[in-house]
Scaffold this active site. Structure first.
Site, PDB file in Angstrom:
ATOM      1  N   MET A 129       0.808  -1.211   0.000  1.00 22.91           N
ATOM      2  CA  MET A 129       0.000   0.000   0.000  1.00 22.91           C
ATOM      3  C   MET A 129       0.845   1.265   0.000  1.00 22.91           C
ATOM      4  O   MET A 129       0.477   2.267  -0.611  1.00 22.91           O
ATOM      5  CB  MET A 129      -0.939  -0.005   1.210  1.00 22.91           C
ATOM      6  CG  MET A 129      -2.129  -0.932   1.026  1.00 22.91           C
ATOM      7  SD  MET A 129      -3.259  -0.940   2.448  1.00 22.91           S
ATOM      8  CE  MET A 129      -3.649   0.800   2.604  1.00 22.91           C
ATOM      9  N   GLU A 130       1.978   1.236   0.678  1.00 20.94           N
ATOM     10  CA  GLU A 130       2.792   2.444   0.784  1.00 20.94           C
ATOM     11  C   GLU A 130       3.498   2.806  -0.524  1.00 20.94           C
ATOM     12  O   GLU A 130       3.454   3.961  -0.951  1.00 20.94           O
ATOM     13  CB  GLU A 130       3.833   2.282   1.892  1.00 20.94           C
ATOM     14  CG  GLU A 130       3.264   2.286   3.294  1.00 20.94           C
ATOM     15  CD  GLU A 130       2.791   3.653   3.753  1.00 20.94           C
ATOM     16  OE1 GLU A 130       3.067   4.664   3.074  1.00 20.94           O
ATOM     17  OE2 GLU A 130       2.116   3.724   4.799  1.00 20.94           O
ATOM     18  N   THR A 131       4.160   1.817  -1.143  1.00 15.07           N
ATOM     19  CA  THR A 131       4.986   2.143  -2.320  1.00 15.07           C
ATOM     20  C   THR A 131       4.882   1.115  -3.442  1.00 15.07           C
ATOM     21  O   THR A 131       5.743   1.062  -4.308  1.00 15.07           O
ATOM     22  CB  THR A 131       6.475   2.273  -1.929  1.00 15.07           C
ATOM     23  OG1 THR A 131       6.963   0.981  -1.499  1.00 15.07           O
ATOM     24  CG2 THR A 131       6.678   3.307  -0.837  1.00 15.07           C
TER      25      THR A 131
END
Length: 271
Positions: A129-131
């Site tokens: 989800m972050e990167t």
């Protein structure tokens, strides 16, 4: 990940300088006109706070960024239904990729869970989800972003602490000056740590002598687990809303939708 959510999750952390360090009191400003003077003042005070001359070379040639100021001033705080929030975050492609990552890093993830108590499905969900598993970590020069935001009067104390800790990351040898690139507000690495969180929670789990959250996925996953443990993660407790570990996910990111999405992503990875 939207920067305002990332900043919100760390705004409550207490940042401290070295025990004998003086307060950083360089004068802030609201346009570029005083930036060079501020940077000179900051350099002198940072040296007094224990930052080495070699680390301070990270500030050589740093200029004020109107782009960063524009991004900071134009953040949008949206409240959307959960289904809409997850539509572009927990996708079939990311789930498939996440399952590949679980297999690829099965050994390290098992050791990480043994040490920190956080299951691999949660860590891989956050990573995705972050990167997008490191594919979109950001390419903006971190020292330019942080110096601009530390000089700006809006949140100078917060970003001054971040800038000092970014210098400490270089000073302790975790990353080189050239590696210090990330998102526009200074977030670093494959799960987007602010520098003060990097200094506090990053771990060298691979044993190569450096806590590398940009190029070493094993360190990334272990450091993310260490962060969650510091925010109260309980081995084996439920991570869904109302469960014992949901607050730890809110410590990672204060947005309820984000914490719920991590849980949903982890569930799908486990299927």
């Amino acid at each position: 990940m939207n920067a305002f959510r990332k900043l919100g999750r760390v705004a409550g952390i207490a940042f401290t300088l070295l025990a004998a360090a003086p307060a950083i009191a360089a004068t802030c400003g609201n346009d570029a006109s005083g930036f060079e003077r501020w940077l000179g003042e900051f350099r002198r005070e940072a040296a007094g706070a224990g930052i080495s001359a070699s680390a301070l070379r990270a500030l050589d040639g740093v200029t004020y960024s109107t782009q960063v100021i524009g991004l900071d001033r134009n953040q949008k705080h949206f409240s959307v239904p959960f289904e809409q929030f997850v539509a572009n975050r927990v996708t079939k492609g990311r789930i498939a990729k996440g399952k590949q990552m679980l297999k690829q890093y099965a050994g390290p993830l098992a050791r990480i869970e043994q040490r920190f108590g956080v299951p691999g499905t949660i860590l891989v969900a956050i990573w995705g989800m972050e990167t997008d598993f490191g594919a979109n970590s950001g390419k903006m020069p971190v020292f330019r972003s942080l110096a601009t935001l530390a000089y700006d009067c809006r949140r100078t104390e917060f970003f001054t602490a971040q800038l000092l800790d970014a210098l400490r990351i270089v000073q302790r040898g975790d990353l080189s000056i050239g590696q210090m690139r990330g998102a526009w507000a200074g977030e670093l690495g494959q799960t987007q740590f602010m520098p003060s969180s990097y200094v506090k929670y990053a771990v060298d789990f691979s044993g190569d002598g450096h806590a590398d959250l940009i190029g070493n996925p094993v360190d990334v996953l272990a450091s993310t687990a260490n962060y969650l443990k510091a925010y109260g993660w309980q081995r084996g407790a439920d991570y869904h809303q109302g469960g014992g570990n949901f607050q730890a996910l809110l410590g990672w990111n204060k947005a309820v939708n984000n914490a719920r999405a991590i849980g949903l992503f982890a569930d799908k990875l486990a299927q």
